[in-house]
Design a protein around this motif. Sequence first.
Motif, PDB file in Angstrom:
ATOM      1  N   ARG A 184       0.920  -0.748   0.069  1.00  0.00           N
ATOM      2  CA  ARG A 184      -0.255  -0.363  -0.023  1.00  0.00           C
ATOM      3  C   ARG A 184       1.029   1.132  -0.205  1.00  0.00           C
ATOM      4  O   ARG A 184       0.684   1.861  -0.169  1.00  0.00           O
ATOM      5  N   CYS A 185       2.083   0.587   0.815  1.00  0.00           N
ATOM      6  CA  CYS A 185       2.815   2.081   0.813  1.00  0.00           C
ATOM      7  C   CYS A 185       3.308   3.187  -0.613  1.00  0.00           C
ATOM      8  O   CYS A 185       3.797   3.494  -0.587  1.00  0.00           O
ATOM      9  N   ARG A 186       4.262   1.517  -1.094  1.00  0.00           N
ATOM     10  CA  ARG A 186       4.543   1.704  -2.189  1.00  0.00           C
ATOM     11  C   ARG A 186       3.913   2.503  -3.597  1.00  0.00           C
ATOM     12  O   ARG A 186       3.470   3.006  -4.579  1.00  0.00           O
ATOM     13  N   ALA A 187       2.058   1.547  -3.226  1.00  0.00           N
ATOM     14  CA  ALA A 187       1.122   2.565  -4.888  1.00  0.00           C
ATOM     15  C   ALA A 187       0.679   3.493  -3.808  1.00  0.00           C
ATOM     16  O   ALA A 187       0.767   4.015  -5.047  1.00  0.00           O
ATOM     17  N   GLU A 188       0.496   4.073  -2.810  1.00  0.00           N
ATOM     18  CA  GLU A 188       0.748   5.836  -2.673  1.00  0.00           C
ATOM     19  C   GLU A 188       2.173   5.946  -2.901  1.00  0.00           C
ATOM     20  O   GLU A 188       1.830   7.345  -3.936  1.00  0.00           O
ATOM     21  N   ARG A 189       2.914   6.136  -3.060  1.00  0.00           N
ATOM     22  CA  ARG A 189       4.150   6.546  -3.205  1.00  0.00           C
ATOM     23  C   ARG A 189       3.973   6.596  -4.805  1.00  0.00           C
ATOM     24  O   ARG A 189       3.883   7.870  -5.612  1.00  0.00           O
ATOM     25  N   GLN A 190       3.958   5.866  -5.740  1.00  0.00           N
ATOM     26  CA  GLN A 190       3.653   5.832  -6.366  1.00  0.00           C
ATOM     27  C   GLN A 190       3.085   7.202  -7.262  1.00  0.00           C
ATOM     28  O   GLN A 190       2.432   7.090  -8.147  1.00  0.00           O
ATOM     29  N   ARG A 191       1.593   6.359  -6.496  1.00  0.00           N
ATOM     30  CA  ARG A 191       0.198   6.985  -7.157  1.00  0.00           C
ATOM     31  C   ARG A 191       0.648   8.733  -6.596  1.00  0.00           C
ATOM     32  O   ARG A 191       0.449   9.454  -7.855  1.00  0.00           O
ATOM     33  N   ARG A 192       1.489   9.749  -5.593  1.00  0.00           N
ATOM     34  CA  ARG A 192       1.341  10.776  -5.436  1.00  0.00           C
ATOM     35  C   ARG A 192       2.358  11.045  -6.561  1.00  0.00           C
ATOM     36  O   ARG A 192       2.336  12.511  -7.364  1.00  0.00           O
ATOM     37  N   LYS A 193       3.235  10.069  -7.173  1.00  0.00           N
ATOM     38  CA  LYS A 193       4.501  11.366  -8.240  1.00  0.00           C
ATOM     39  C   LYS A 193       3.509  11.135  -9.572  1.00  0.00           C
ATOM     40  O   LYS A 193       4.306  11.910 -10.289  1.00  0.00           O
ATOM     41  N   ASN A 194       2.546   9.493 -10.297  1.00  0.00           N
ATOM     42  CA  ASN A 194       2.286  10.441 -11.056  1.00  0.00           C
ATOM     43  C   ASN A 194       1.196  11.201 -10.951  1.00  0.00           C
ATOM     44  O   ASN A 194       1.521  12.063 -12.501  1.00  0.00           O
ATOM     45  N   LEU A 195       0.295  11.571  -9.911  1.00  0.00           N
ATOM     46  CA  LEU A 195      -0.272  12.873  -9.880  1.00  0.00           C
ATOM     47  C   LEU A 195       0.872  14.012  -9.849  1.00  0.00           C
ATOM     48  O   LEU A 195      -0.132  15.334 -11.114  1.00  0.00           O
ATOM     49  N   HIS A 196       1.127  14.413  -9.809  1.00  0.00           N
ATOM     50  CA  HIS A 196       2.843  15.672  -9.630  1.00  0.00           C
ATOM     51  C   HIS A 196       2.906  15.358 -11.164  1.00  0.00           C
ATOM     52  O   HIS A 196       2.665  16.429 -11.528  1.00  0.00           O
ATOM     53  N   ASN A 197       3.274  14.276 -11.603  1.00  0.00           N
ATOM     54  CA  ASN A 197       4.039  15.164 -12.913  1.00  0.00           C
ATOM     55  C   ASN A 197       2.965  15.093 -14.140  1.00  0.00           C
ATOM     56  O   ASN A 197       3.330  15.880 -15.047  1.00  0.00           O
ATOM     57  N   THR A 198       1.633  14.275 -13.678  1.00  0.00           N
ATOM     58  CA  THR A 198       0.803  14.970 -14.675  1.00  0.00           C
ATOM     59  C   THR A 198       0.234  16.238 -14.740  1.00  0.00           C
ATOM     60  O   THR A 198      -0.099  16.406 -15.538  1.00  0.00           O
ATOM     61  N   LEU A 199       0.295  16.337 -14.204  1.00  0.00           N
ATOM     62  CA  LEU A 199      -0.228  18.108 -13.584  1.00  0.00           C
ATOM     63  C   LEU A 199       0.994  18.556 -14.003  1.00  0.00           C
ATOM     64  O   LEU A 199       0.754  19.800 -14.434  1.00  0.00           O
ATOM     65  N   VAL A 200       1.583  18.406 -14.132  1.00  0.00           N
ATOM     66  CA  VAL A 200       2.923  19.004 -14.633  1.00  0.00           C
ATOM     67  C   VAL A 200       3.400  19.691 -16.579  1.00  0.00           C
ATOM     68  O   VAL A 200       3.475  19.643 -17.184  1.00  0.00           O
ATOM     69  N   GLU A 201       2.771  17.780 -16.243  1.00  0.00           N
ATOM     70  CA  GLU A 201       2.275  17.330 -17.960  1.00  0.00           C
ATOM     71  C   GLU A 201       1.564  18.172 -18.490  1.00  0.00           C
ATOM     72  O   GLU A 201       1.738  18.644 -19.640  1.00  0.00           O
ATOM     73  N   LEU A 202       0.351  18.458 -18.098  1.00  0.00           N
ATOM     74  CA  LEU A 202      -0.537  18.902 -18.723  1.00  0.00           C
ATOM     75  C   LEU A 202      -0.379  20.376 -18.528  1.00  0.00           C
ATOM     76  O   LEU A 202      -0.781  20.824 -19.782  1.00  0.00           O
ATOM     77  N   ARG A 203       0.490  20.778 -17.762  1.00  0.00           N
ATOM     78  CA  ARG A 203       0.833  22.206 -17.818  1.00  0.00           C
ATOM     79  C   ARG A 203       2.015  22.233 -19.309  1.00  0.00           C
ATOM     80  O   ARG A 203       2.036  23.454 -20.143  1.00  0.00           O
ATOM     81  N   GLY A 204       2.566  21.437 -19.838  1.00  0.00           N
ATOM     82  CA  GLY A 204       3.031  21.805 -21.145  1.00  0.00           C
ATOM     83  C   GLY A 204       4.988  21.312 -20.287  1.00  0.00           C
ATOM     84  O   GLY A 204       5.210  21.574 -19.458  1.00  0.00           O
ATOM     85  N   ASN A 205       5.526  20.553 -21.222  1.00  0.00           N
ATOM     86  CA  ASN A 205       7.083  20.398 -20.773  1.00  0.00           C
ATOM     87  C   ASN A 205       8.106  21.644 -20.563  1.00  0.00           C
ATOM     88  O   ASN A 205       8.846  21.597 -20.416  1.00  0.00           O
ATOM     89  N   ILE A 206       7.277  22.115 -21.536  1.00  0.00           N
ATOM     90  CA  ILE A 206       7.845  23.549 -22.103  1.00  0.00           C
ATOM     91  C   ILE A 206       6.843  24.803 -21.672  1.00  0.00           C
ATOM     92  O   ILE A 206       6.203  24.698 -21.829  1.00  0.00           O
ATOM     93  N   ARG A 207       7.016  25.260 -20.160  1.00  0.00           N
ATOM     94  CA  ARG A 207       5.480  26.213 -19.646  1.00  0.00           C
ATOM     95  C   ARG A 207       6.284  27.701 -20.106  1.00  0.00           C
ATOM     96  O   ARG A 207       7.616  27.859 -19.874  1.00  0.00           O
ATOM     97  N   VAL A 208       6.026  28.781 -20.649  1.00  0.00           N
ATOM     98  CA  VAL A 208       6.573  30.680 -20.526  1.00  0.00           C
ATOM     99  C   VAL A 208       5.424  30.998 -19.647  1.00  0.00           C
ATOM    100  O   VAL A 208       4.174  30.820 -19.666  1.00  0.00           O
ATOM    101  N   HIS A 209       5.930  31.684 -18.674  1.00  0.00           N
ATOM    102  CA  HIS A 209       5.322  32.811 -17.642  1.00  0.00           C
ATOM    103  C   HIS A 209       6.192  34.255 -18.195  1.00  0.00           C
ATOM    104  O   HIS A 209       7.481  34.175 -18.980  1.00  0.00           O
ATOM    105  N   CYS A 210       5.249  35.536 -17.875  1.00  0.00           N
ATOM    106  CA  CYS A 210       4.892  36.760 -18.433  1.00  0.00           C
ATOM    107  C   CYS A 210       5.248  36.766 -17.056  1.00  0.00           C
ATOM    108  O   CYS A 210       4.625  37.688 -16.770  1.00  0.00           O
ATOM    109  N   ARG A 211       6.553  37.973 -17.025  1.00  0.00           N
ATOM    110  CA  ARG A 211       6.242  39.413 -15.956  1.00  0.00           C
ATOM    111  C   ARG A 211       6.953  40.886 -16.742  1.00  0.00           C
ATOM    112  O   ARG A 211       7.790  41.021 -17.109  1.00  0.00           O
TER     113      ARG A 211
END
Length: 601
Positions: A152-179
Motif C-alpha cells: 500500500r505504501c509503495r502504491a501510494e508513493r507511486q500514485r503521488r509521483k504520477n499525479l504530480h508529474n501528470t499535473l506538470v505534464e498537462l501544463r506542458g514540458n515547456i512552460r512560458v511565464h511572463c512578467r
Amino acid sequence: MPLFINRDQMFAHQVHLLEHKLRSKEERILELETENAILHLRLAECLGKLRREPEEDVRALTLPEHQRNAQKMTRSALFTLLSGVQAVKQELSELFAVYLSFATELEEKSKQLLEKVEQVSSVPNGHHGDGVQDLQAHVSALERSLEEERERCRAERQRRKNLHNTLVELRGNIRVHCRVRPVLHFDHVESSTSASGSAASEEVVTAFSDDTVMVNCLKTGLPVHNKMFEFERVHGPEDSQDAVFEEVKPLLTSLLDGYNVCIMAYGQTGSGKTHTMMGPELQVGNSKMQQETQQGIISKAAEELFRLISEKPAEIHTVEVSVMEVYNNEVFDLLARDELGSAVGQRRDIITTSSGTIQVTSLTHLPVGNASEVMQIISSVLKLRAHCPTLIHPDSSRSHLIVTLTISSKSPNALALARRLQRAKKDMQRSTQKEWWSPRCRRANPTAQLSSDELFASSSASPCLSPSLSPCPSPRPSISQAPFKTKLQLVDLAGSECVGMSGVSGAALWEVSCINRSLSALADVLGALAEQSPHIPYRNSKLTHLLQDAIGGDSKLLLMLCVSPTQKFITESLQCLGLGTRVRQVQKEQPRRKGNTLRVK
C-alpha cells in the motif's frame, strides 16, 4: 531431551518486523506531507482567484452565457479541491497520531512477546509444540500484514509521483511565464531615436489577466490596435518576488523524483531578468526581512531544494554547484581558481559524450550543504561577470549566467537497511547466549548447533548470517543501491538591445553583436523545434550548444519572459512576446526520470 528456545532471537525478529512497519508508516507520513504541500499551493492559487471574484462578477454581467457557465464550473471545482485539501489534512493528522502511538506499541509488543516466550519455556515438554505453532502462526500473520502495508505504501508513493508529474505534464514540458515590470526612472530618459518623453514613457504593455498580456499598438493616424498574448502565467508590476516563485516551486518537486529542470529568464536589457533571477542588490541598511522578500528565483529555489531534501531524512542527497557565463560566444568557468586560490574566469570547451549528453571540460563543482552556501558562492563570483553601463541600464549584464545545482541521490531503502543491519550487529555482539536455535530452525538448518562464537565469526562482514548459516533466514530480498543524478539549471540571459538606444560604442559593439547573435540562435533553435524540423541548429552558438539538454532534451523547461511596459521599448517587447508564443508550440519528448529504482536480487 529438553527443548530449548532462543528467546533473544525471536524477540529480535519481532522487533525487526515492527521496526519495518514503523518505517512504512513514516514513509506514508512523508508522502502525505508532500501531497498536502502541493494541495496547499493549489489552494493558494484558488484562494487568490476567489479574492478577485468581486471584480470578475462585474465583468461577468457582460459575458456570454457559456462563459458564465464555465466560471460556475470553475468555482464548483475550487470548492471540491478545498474539501479535498481538508480531507488530506484530516488523514495526515490521523497518521501523525498513529506515528506517535507506534513507539509505545512497539515497546508493549516486545514485552508481550518476551512474556509469551517465557511462558512457553516454562510449560512441560508435551505442550512446547503447541506454543511454538501458535507463535509461528502469529509471526506469519504479522508478516502478511506488513507485506500488505508495504504494498500500500509503495502504491501510494507511486500514485503521488504520477499525479504530480501528470499535473506538470498537462501544463506542458515547456512552460512560458511572463512578467511585466513597473515603469522605472530610465523609461523617461529620451534617446536620440525615441519620440518625446511623454509618448515614449506611455504604458502600453499590461497584464490583462493571470494568463494574458495586452499590448496597445499606437500608430499615428490609425486607431488603437490591441494584441493579446496568452501564456501559462502572467505577472503584473504589483506581483512580488514570492508570487513569482510560487508558480515556479512545483517544478522543484520533480528534481527529487528524478527529472532535470531548467528555469531561464529572457528579455531585453533593463526588463528585470536579473532582478527576477537574483533579486536586487542588497544594501547594508536593509533588514533581513526585506532581503528575504526581495530574493530572486535562484535563492528561493536553493532554499526550496534543501527544504525538500530535509523532508526525506532517510535518503542520501549531495548537492554540488557550478557557475558559468557565456561571454562573446565563449564559455567561462567562474569558480575556477588561480595559483593563489582566487576565483578567475577560465575558458572551457563543450563536448558531446558518447551517450549524447553535453559536458563542459574541467568544470569546477563545489559541494554545498544549504542555501546560504549556494548564495555565498554565487555572490563571490558575480563580480567576475561582464557588466557595462548603457543609456538604458547603469549596470547592464553583458553575458549569459548559468548556475547549475547537481543533486546526487541514493536509494532510501538501501540506506535504511544498512542502518538496521549495523544496529543488529551491535545487538548480536552484546548477546551472551551460547546456543542460538529453535526446533523449527534446527530442522531447516543442520548447522544451527554451532557455538555463538563461530556464528559471530561467520557474520563479521555482515550482522545477519548468510543463508547457509542463518538459523532464521530473513524473508526480505537483498536490495542494491542505485544512485542517480539530476540537474537544476538556472539561467539569467543577457538582454537584447538596440545599439542606437543603448548608446554603446567601441569594443562594446562586439559584445552587443555576440549577445544578439546568441539570442537569435536561441530563437532559431526554438523555432526549429516548434516546426519539428529534422535539423536543430544547436551548434550555431555556444549558448544553445551548452543548453542543448535543457532546450531539446528531456528536462522540464520554464521560460520566464521579462518585458518593459512603455512605448519606448515596444519593439523589443513584441519580439519577446512573439518568441514566447512560438516556444509554447514546441512539442518536446516525454521527460525521462533518472533511474532511481531498487534492483531486487
